[in-house]
Design a protein around this motif. Structure first.
Motif, PDB file in Angstrom:
ATOM      1  N   TYR A   1     -10.533 -35.463 -14.711  1.00 36.13           N
ATOM      2  CA  TYR A   1      -9.976 -34.610 -16.120  1.00 36.13           C
ATOM      3  C   TYR A   1      -8.742 -34.025 -16.126  1.00 36.13           C
ATOM      4  N   GLU A   2      -8.046 -33.598 -17.343  1.00 38.07           N
ATOM      5  CA  GLU A   2      -6.818 -32.825 -17.626  1.00 38.07           C
ATOM      6  C   GLU A   2      -7.134 -31.305 -17.759  1.00 38.07           C
ATOM      7  N   THR A   3      -8.752 -31.245 -18.971  1.00 34.83           N
ATOM      8  CA  THR A   3      -9.078 -29.665 -18.756  1.00 34.83           C
ATOM      9  C   THR A   3     -10.774 -30.565 -18.443  1.00 34.83           C
ATOM     10  N   LEU A   4     -10.698 -29.271 -18.075  1.00 35.51           N
ATOM     11  CA  LEU A   4     -12.799 -29.355 -17.950  1.00 35.51           C
ATOM     12  C   LEU A   4     -13.140 -28.236 -18.119  1.00 35.51           C
ATOM     13  N   PRO A   5     -13.644 -27.627 -19.377  1.00 35.31           N
ATOM     14  CA  PRO A   5     -14.383 -26.489 -19.738  1.00 35.31           C
ATOM     15  C   PRO A   5     -15.164 -25.791 -18.214  1.00 35.31           C
ATOM     16  N   THR A   6     -15.888 -25.185 -18.196  1.00 36.38           N
ATOM     17  CA  THR A   6     -16.622 -24.895 -16.992  1.00 36.38           C
ATOM     18  C   THR A   6     -18.115 -24.180 -18.107  1.00 36.38           C
ATOM     19  N   LYS A   7     -17.669 -24.087 -19.049  1.00 36.14           N
ATOM     20  CA  LYS A   7     -18.683 -22.704 -19.963  1.00 36.14           C
ATOM     21  C   LYS A   7     -18.271 -22.532 -21.648  1.00 36.14           C
ATOM     22  N   LEU A   8     -19.566 -23.264 -22.485  1.00 36.34           N
ATOM     23  CA  LEU A   8     -19.603 -22.913 -24.087  1.00 36.34           C
ATOM     24  C   LEU A   8     -20.116 -21.780 -24.059  1.00 36.34           C
ATOM     25  N   THR A   9     -20.243 -21.576 -25.117  1.00 37.22           N
ATOM     26  CA  THR A   9     -21.239 -19.850 -25.786  1.00 37.22           C
ATOM     27  C   THR A   9     -21.295 -20.733 -27.792  1.00 37.22           C
ATOM     28  N   ILE A  10     -22.619 -19.880 -27.512  1.00 33.66           N
ATOM     29  CA  ILE A  10     -23.338 -20.161 -28.899  1.00 33.66           C
ATOM     30  C   ILE A  10     -23.276 -18.614 -29.530  1.00 33.66           C
ATOM     31  N   LYS A  11     -22.376 -18.838 -29.654  1.00 35.32           N
ATOM     32  CA  LYS A  11     -22.062 -17.197 -30.267  1.00 35.32           C
ATOM     33  C   LYS A  11     -23.311 -16.441 -30.841  1.00 35.32           C
ATOM     34  N   ALA A  12     -23.748 -15.175 -31.124  1.00 32.70           N
ATOM     35  CA  ALA A  12     -25.173 -14.430 -31.780  1.00 32.70           C
ATOM     36  C   ALA A  12     -24.851 -15.391 -33.243  1.00 32.70           C
ATOM     37  N   GLY A  13     -25.875 -15.195 -34.190  1.00 30.86           N
ATOM     38  CA  GLY A  13     -26.119 -15.776 -35.620  1.00 30.86           C
ATOM     39  C   GLY A  13     -25.642 -16.595 -35.928  1.00 30.86           C
ATOM     40  N   GLU A  14     -24.897 -17.372 -34.366  1.00 31.38           N
ATOM     41  CA  GLU A  14     -24.603 -19.414 -34.912  1.00 31.38           C
ATOM     42  C   GLU A  14     -25.327 -20.479 -34.450  1.00 31.38           C
ATOM     43  N   LYS A  15     -25.321 -21.683 -34.816  1.00 32.96           N
ATOM     44  CA  LYS A  15     -27.203 -22.588 -34.725  1.00 32.96           C
ATOM     45  C   LYS A  15     -26.245 -23.621 -32.866  1.00 32.96           C
ATOM     46  N   SER A  16     -25.078 -23.063 -32.836  1.00 29.68           N
ATOM     47  CA  SER A  16     -23.814 -24.449 -32.791  1.00 29.68           C
ATOM     48  C   SER A  16     -23.062 -23.317 -31.690  1.00 29.68           C
ATOM     49  N   GLY A  17     -21.909 -24.441 -30.772  1.00 36.63           N
ATOM     50  CA  GLY A  17     -21.202 -24.098 -30.389  1.00 36.63           C
ATOM     51  C   GLY A  17     -20.505 -25.150 -29.223  1.00 36.63           C
ATOM     52  N   GLU A  18     -19.486 -25.634 -29.387  1.00 37.53           N
ATOM     53  CA  GLU A  18     -18.611 -26.796 -29.174  1.00 37.53           C
ATOM     54  C   GLU A  18     -17.411 -26.415 -28.034  1.00 37.53           C
ATOM     55  N   VAL A  19     -17.007 -27.481 -27.112  1.00 29.28           N
ATOM     56  CA  VAL A  19     -15.823 -27.257 -26.090  1.00 29.28           C
ATOM     57  C   VAL A  19     -15.116 -28.332 -26.589  1.00 29.28           C
ATOM     58  N   ILE A  20     -13.745 -28.225 -25.886  1.00 26.97           N
ATOM     59  CA  ILE A  20     -12.931 -30.153 -25.894  1.00 26.97           C
ATOM     60  C   ILE A  20     -13.410 -30.147 -23.979  1.00 26.97           C
ATOM     61  N   ALA A  21     -12.612 -31.480 -23.650  1.00 26.78           N
ATOM     62  CA  ALA A  21     -12.481 -31.589 -22.483  1.00 26.78           C
ATOM     63  C   ALA A  21     -11.567 -32.898 -22.523  1.00 26.78           C
ATOM     64  N   ALA A  22     -10.276 -33.425 -21.893  1.00 26.38           N
ATOM     65  CA  ALA A  22     -10.112 -33.391 -22.188  1.00 26.38           C
ATOM     66  C   ALA A  22     -10.127 -34.771 -20.336  1.00 26.38           C
ATOM     67  N   THR A  23      -9.359 -36.441 -20.832  1.00 25.58           N
ATOM     68  CA  THR A  23      -9.258 -36.828 -19.721  1.00 25.58           C
ATOM     69  C   THR A  23      -8.128 -37.407 -19.317  1.00 25.58           C
ATOM     70  N   LYS A  24      -7.632 -38.052 -17.768  1.00 28.49           N
ATOM     71  CA  LYS A  24      -6.348 -38.765 -17.747  1.00 28.49           C
ATOM     72  C   LYS A  24      -6.617 -39.641 -17.751  1.00 28.49           C
ATOM     73  N   HIS A  25      -5.505 -40.411 -17.898  1.00 28.53           N
ATOM     74  CA  HIS A  25      -4.803 -41.721 -18.221  1.00 28.53           C
ATOM     75  C   HIS A  25      -4.421 -42.277 -17.447  1.00 28.53           C
ATOM     76  N   ASN A  26      -5.087 -43.328 -16.450  1.00 25.85           N
ATOM     77  CA  ASN A  26      -4.805 -44.357 -15.282  1.00 25.85           C
ATOM     78  C   ASN A  26      -3.979 -44.823 -15.614  1.00 25.85           C
ATOM     79  N   LEU A  27      -2.700 -45.426 -15.199  1.00 26.94           N
ATOM     80  CA  LEU A  27      -2.356 -46.291 -16.015  1.00 26.94           C
ATOM     81  C   LEU A  27      -2.306 -47.741 -15.108  1.00 26.94           C
ATOM     82  N   SER A  28      -2.866 -47.883 -14.083  1.00 28.38           N
ATOM     83  CA  SER A  28      -3.277 -48.464 -13.165  1.00 28.38           C
ATOM     84  C   SER A  28      -5.210 -49.637 -13.300  1.00 28.38           C
ATOM     85  N   PRO A  29      -4.809 -50.824 -13.439  1.00 29.96           N
ATOM     86  CA  PRO A  29      -6.133 -51.457 -13.842  1.00 29.96           C
ATOM     87  C   PRO A  29      -6.942 -51.032 -12.667  1.00 29.96           C
ATOM     88  N   THR A  30      -8.425 -50.147 -13.278  1.00 31.13           N
ATOM     89  CA  THR A  30      -9.396 -49.651 -12.223  1.00 31.13           C
ATOM     90  C   THR A  30     -10.479 -50.217 -12.552  1.00 31.13           C
TER      91      THR A  30
END
Length: 624
Positions: free
Chosen positions: A197-226
């Motif tokens: 991961y480039e970025t990986l959130p450790t917590k997601l919060t559903i705010k009071a009065g809301e039905k959903s919450g979300e966070v974004i994670a980003a992966t790394k691109h390994n340029l070598s064949p794996t």
């Protein structure tokens, strides 16, 4: 003389309760004029100890406060399938209530049992109301009753949970009701996967009065064949009121540099990134390209842009049109939202509701098709009694979806592409669910006023659920009875995954079909099956070919049927016939379905004008 009033149901909240009409010999006085009876529900999802409140209200859009000029009785029932649950799930459930003369509204409280449901138990309940003597539509809708309101973790707009390395994805938490206080969900991954991961959130919060919450994670691109990796996300929460419905998600991260497989089995022989959507840039959201904003990335395309594949571009193929099934833009633009079924139905395709298509299943696209949030078209068939649509008549045991496009007047959006000499059509598709007895098909057909000519880009007559036979067939002749046929049969490793099926009508003498990077059959005007009757020219098909999608079940070919009077065995649908509750079951993995990610058309002409030289016009709406 019996006077009947049509009460029109207008859904105001999340639930509408329908009325079923029945005959009555008593004379009733009508309301002053035909008015809607609006039914409001306090929610569509409930848990033990809560109360469902129904509000029946007489209202006219132009005359606020209209009241009833008579007493009338409303009969109520509650069923889970065929089981009466009015006493099992409710503390006090009246079988009848009376709407009084002179009243504008009536509230009915239906208290739900306080205990007794199992952990994570969900009951899908039809609440039905009817008024004797009145002829009314929308007779039944569903509510969900469970032990608690659970938080569901998912990857937003990605039900398959497949990403490419280097991509970002959105972790989403949802539940059916707003939370009263901020609710935190902790996110963890295995120690040896943190480096992905480039970025990986450790917590997601559903705010009071809301039905959903979300966070974004980003992966790394390994340029070598794996290799492809299975990413594991684990979740936890301290909330007792709203526990987690699922505590783990697995995501497949595709290696972009992985070596290609065979030309027949690997779609990357056509596109390096087959899942990357096309965009015309014509749809905006907040000043941004709506397609890119929704999916994170897209490929901009315009007329006569060379094919992204270098070999196909060198062969002269240039972009003409596409149906990408993005759920962006407004209703009546690319799609229509059908509130009664919570579906998004494409406008680039029309109903293939012929009598033949409805031999065993009623074609109701509004109900049995949907452009899902991920961005592809899903067609399903369910064992739900459905009335066939004109010109067919009568009730069928099944409901299904079937589409076609082409040969309309120019005004129709389903006439948004032309399939003529010099065209290449590609369809990214997959077949899923319990499909024994189905013949999922993607095909082209000469127009009704043209000599017979058919190209089956894909047929999958499934003798078993795991059948991976891909037939590509040509039918040539004046009509179906005298047509001669030739086909190519390929066995794919897995038709439940995406493959690209394609056709090239190269010129007035040559038509070619293939799968992924493989050419499977070439038919020419000199071929022995033609016998001088060659339908694949603009002269013989001046309106081009129709594009058709059908599911074709129960299918004689698939079920190895014999004789003109063949009928399917009573158990042919054993794999999916018990999934008969539309709201509960339509997304079940066992439901048979044909899914189309996109349809793209290219031409080998110097200009659009040259390609469309037959003079047939088309709708100019861009569905990409």
């Amino acid at each position: 003389m019996l006077k009947k009033i049509l009460y029109i149901f207008l859904p105001v909240s999340l639930l509408t309760i329908g009325f079923a009409g029945c005959n009555d010999d008593d004379v009733v006085d009508p309301l002053p004029e035909t008015v809607p009876l609006i039914v409001e529900a306090s929610a569509e999802s409930f848990v033990q100890g809560e109360t469902l409140t129904l509000t029946f209200r007489v209202k006219d859009d132009n005359k606020e406060g209209l009241s009833s000029n008579e007493d009338f009785d409303i009969y109520l029932s509650a069923k889970d399938g065929a089981i009466d649950v009015s006493k099992e799930l409710f503390i006090s459930f009246p079988s009848m209530v009376t709407f009084k003369k002179g009243e504008e509204s009536l509230k009915v409280d239906l208290p739900i049992i306080k205990e007794g449901m199992k952990e994570r138990e969900k009951r899908y309940v039809n609440i039905v109301a009817f008024v004797r003597g009145y002829n009314v539509t929308n007779s039944s809708q569903e509510i969900v009753i469970s032990d608690l309101h659970y938080i569901t973790m998912s990857i937003k707009s990605n039900s398959d949970r497949v990403i490419e390395e280097g991509a970002s994805f959105t972790i989403q938490a949802t539940l059916p009701v707003p939370v009263e206080d901020d609710t935190d969900i902790n996110i963890t991954v295995p120690e040896d996967q943190k480096s992905f991961y480039e970025t990986l959130p450790t917590k997601l919060t559903i705010k009071a009065g809301e039905k959903s919450g979300e966070v974004i994670a980003a992966t790394k691109h390994n340029l070598s064949p794996t290799k492809d990796e299975i990413l594991v996300l684990e979740f936890s929460t301290l909330s007792v009121v709203h526990p987690l419905d699922n505590e783990k998600i697995e995501i497949t991260m595709k290696d972009l540099e992985a070596e290609k497989g065979s030309k027949l089995l690997d779609e990357r022989w056509v596109y390096d990134r087959p899942g990357l959507p096309f965009t015309s840039g014509t749809r905006k959201e907040g000043g941004e390209d709506a397609v890119i904003k929704k999916y994170g990335e897209a490929q901009s395309m315009s007329a006569l842009t060379p094919h992204p594949n270098a070999e196909l571009a060198a062969a002269g193929w240039k972009f003409y049109n596409a149906w990408e099934f993005h759920r962006v833009g407004n209703t009546n633009d690319m799609w229509q939202y059908k509130d009664a079924y919570d579906t998004y139905v494409p406008l680039c395709l029309a109903a293939q509701n012929t009598t033949t298509a409805q031999t065993s299943a009623a074609v109701i696209n509004d109900q049995f098709s949907n452009i899902i949030e991920d961005g592809y078209l899903r067609m399903i068939e369910m064992k739900i009694k459905s009335n066939a649509t004109a010109p067919a008549k009568g009730e069928r045991d099944y409901g299904t979806a079937a589409f076609y496009s082409g040969s309309f007047a120019n005004a129709y959006k389903a006439n948004s592409t032309l399939i003529l000499e010099g065209s290449r059509m590609e369809i990214r598709a997959r077949v899923r669910g319990r499909k024994q007895g189905f013949n999922m098909a993607i095909w082209l057909w000469g127009n009704a006023d043209s000599p017979y000519g058919e190209i089956d880009i894909l047929e999958n007559p499934a003798t078993t659920d795991g059948n991976n036979r891909a037939f590509q067939t040509f039918h040539v002749g004046e009509d179906g009875n005298t047509a001669k046929s030739v086909n190519s049969l390929q066995t794919l490793s897995n038709m439940s995954e995406w493959n690209i099926y394609w056709m090239e009508w190269r010129d007035a003498n040559t038509v070619v079909v293939g799968i992924n990077g493989e050419t499977t059959y070439t038919l020419t005007s000199a071929n022995s099956i033609v016998n001088g009757n060659w339908p694949f020219t603009n002269e013989r098909n001046p309106k081009g070919l129709k594009f058709i999608l059908t599911m074709g079940a129960p299918n004689k070919w698939a079920l190895n049927g014999q004789g003109d009077d063949w009928k399917p065995d009573a158990n042919w649908d054993i794999g999916f016939r018990d999934y008969d509750n539309y709201k509960r079951d339509r997304d079940n993995e066992n439901i048979p379905r044909l899914e189309i990610d996109w349809v793209r058309t290219y031409i080998n002409k110097a200009s659009i004008t040259e390609y469309e030289s037959t003079g047939v016009s088309k709708n100019g709406t861009k569905f990409y």
